[in-house]
Design a protein around this motif. Structure first.
Motif, PDB file in Angstrom:
ATOM      1  N   ILE A 164       0.878  -1.075  -0.007  1.00 26.60           N
ATOM      2  CA  ILE A 164       0.155  -0.085  -0.022  1.00 26.60           C
ATOM      3  C   ILE A 164       0.959   1.339   0.156  1.00 26.60           C
ATOM      4  O   ILE A 164       0.714   2.249  -0.638  1.00 26.60           O
ATOM      5  N   ARG A 165       1.871   1.234   0.815  1.00 25.73           N
ATOM      6  CA  ARG A 165       2.958   2.393   0.804  1.00 25.73           C
ATOM      7  C   ARG A 165       3.566   2.812  -0.228  1.00 25.73           C
ATOM      8  O   ARG A 165       3.818   3.626  -0.808  1.00 25.73           O
ATOM      9  N   MET A 214      -3.599   6.944  -8.913  1.00 29.08           N
ATOM     10  CA  MET A 214      -4.520   6.754  -8.065  1.00 29.08           C
ATOM     11  C   MET A 214      -5.644   5.926  -8.333  1.00 29.08           C
ATOM     12  O   MET A 214      -6.127   5.349  -7.169  1.00 29.08           O
ATOM     13  N   THR A 215      -5.574   5.470  -9.585  1.00 28.57           N
ATOM     14  CA  THR A 215      -6.703   4.283  -9.675  1.00 28.57           C
ATOM     15  C   THR A 215      -6.241   3.094  -9.364  1.00 28.57           C
ATOM     16  O   THR A 215      -6.819   1.943  -9.005  1.00 28.57           O
ATOM     17  N   LYS A 216      -4.654   3.076  -9.017  1.00 30.09           N
ATOM     18  CA  LYS A 216      -4.070   1.566  -8.643  1.00 30.09           C
ATOM     19  C   LYS A 216      -4.169   1.760  -6.889  1.00 30.09           C
ATOM     20  O   LYS A 216      -4.196   0.653  -6.399  1.00 30.09           O
ATOM     21  N   GLN A 276       4.101   6.179  -5.367  1.00 32.94           N
ATOM     22  CA  GLN A 276       3.786   6.367  -6.848  1.00 32.94           C
ATOM     23  C   GLN A 276       3.073   7.592  -7.142  1.00 32.94           C
ATOM     24  O   GLN A 276       3.354   8.353  -7.825  1.00 32.94           O
ATOM     25  N   VAL A 277       1.915   7.750  -6.302  1.00 28.35           N
ATOM     26  CA  VAL A 277       1.292   9.038  -6.631  1.00 28.35           C
ATOM     27  C   VAL A 277       1.758  10.189  -6.155  1.00 28.35           C
ATOM     28  O   VAL A 277       1.924  11.173  -6.805  1.00 28.35           O
ATOM     29  N   ALA A 280       6.315  15.603  -9.572  1.00 37.36           N
ATOM     30  CA  ALA A 280       6.879  15.688 -10.776  1.00 37.36           C
ATOM     31  C   ALA A 280       5.922  16.455 -11.575  1.00 37.36           C
ATOM     32  O   ALA A 280       6.237  17.269 -12.618  1.00 37.36           O
ATOM     33  N   GLY A 281       4.739  16.762 -11.167  1.00 34.66           N
ATOM     34  CA  GLY A 281       3.577  17.588 -11.827  1.00 34.66           C
ATOM     35  C   GLY A 281       2.965  16.772 -13.041  1.00 34.66           C
ATOM     36  O   GLY A 281       2.195  17.451 -13.770  1.00 34.66           O
TER      37      GLY A 281
END
Length: 87
Positions: free
Chosen positions: A28-29, A51-53, A34-35, A41-42
């Motif tokens: 989960i972390r 986010m979907t993951k 990743q998000v 990075a913008g």
């Protein structure tokens, strides 16, 4: 030290579950990171994809009892807010 066979079995089971639960929390972390890296990075597209993951992973963590329901809701809310602010 545990005396009864049931207590000894409980210790073995708890050690095994701790490994599985630790792996779940780590997973989960990783998805959350990743998000956050996409946010720093913008890159809005990468952030949305990440986010979907994250959403099902957090929900699975709640279902398995590894993450508290309110903690997962708070993390999702804050991440969603930050992704939306990128636009």
């Amino acid at each position: 030290m545990a005396n009864t066979p049931q207590a000894k079995k409980r210790i073995r089971r708890n050690q095994a579950r701790a490994i599985v639960n630790g792996a779940r929390v780590s997973r989960i972390r990783t998805f959350i990171k990743q998000v956050e890296s996409a946010l720093t990075a913008g890159d809005k597209d990468a952030a949305k994809a990440a986010m979907t993951k994250v959403q099902p992973e957090l929900a699975r963590g709640v279902a398995k009892g590894v993450v508290h329901k309110n903690t997962a809701a708070r993390k999702m809310s804050r991440l969603t807010k930050r992704v939306a602010a990128l636009g």
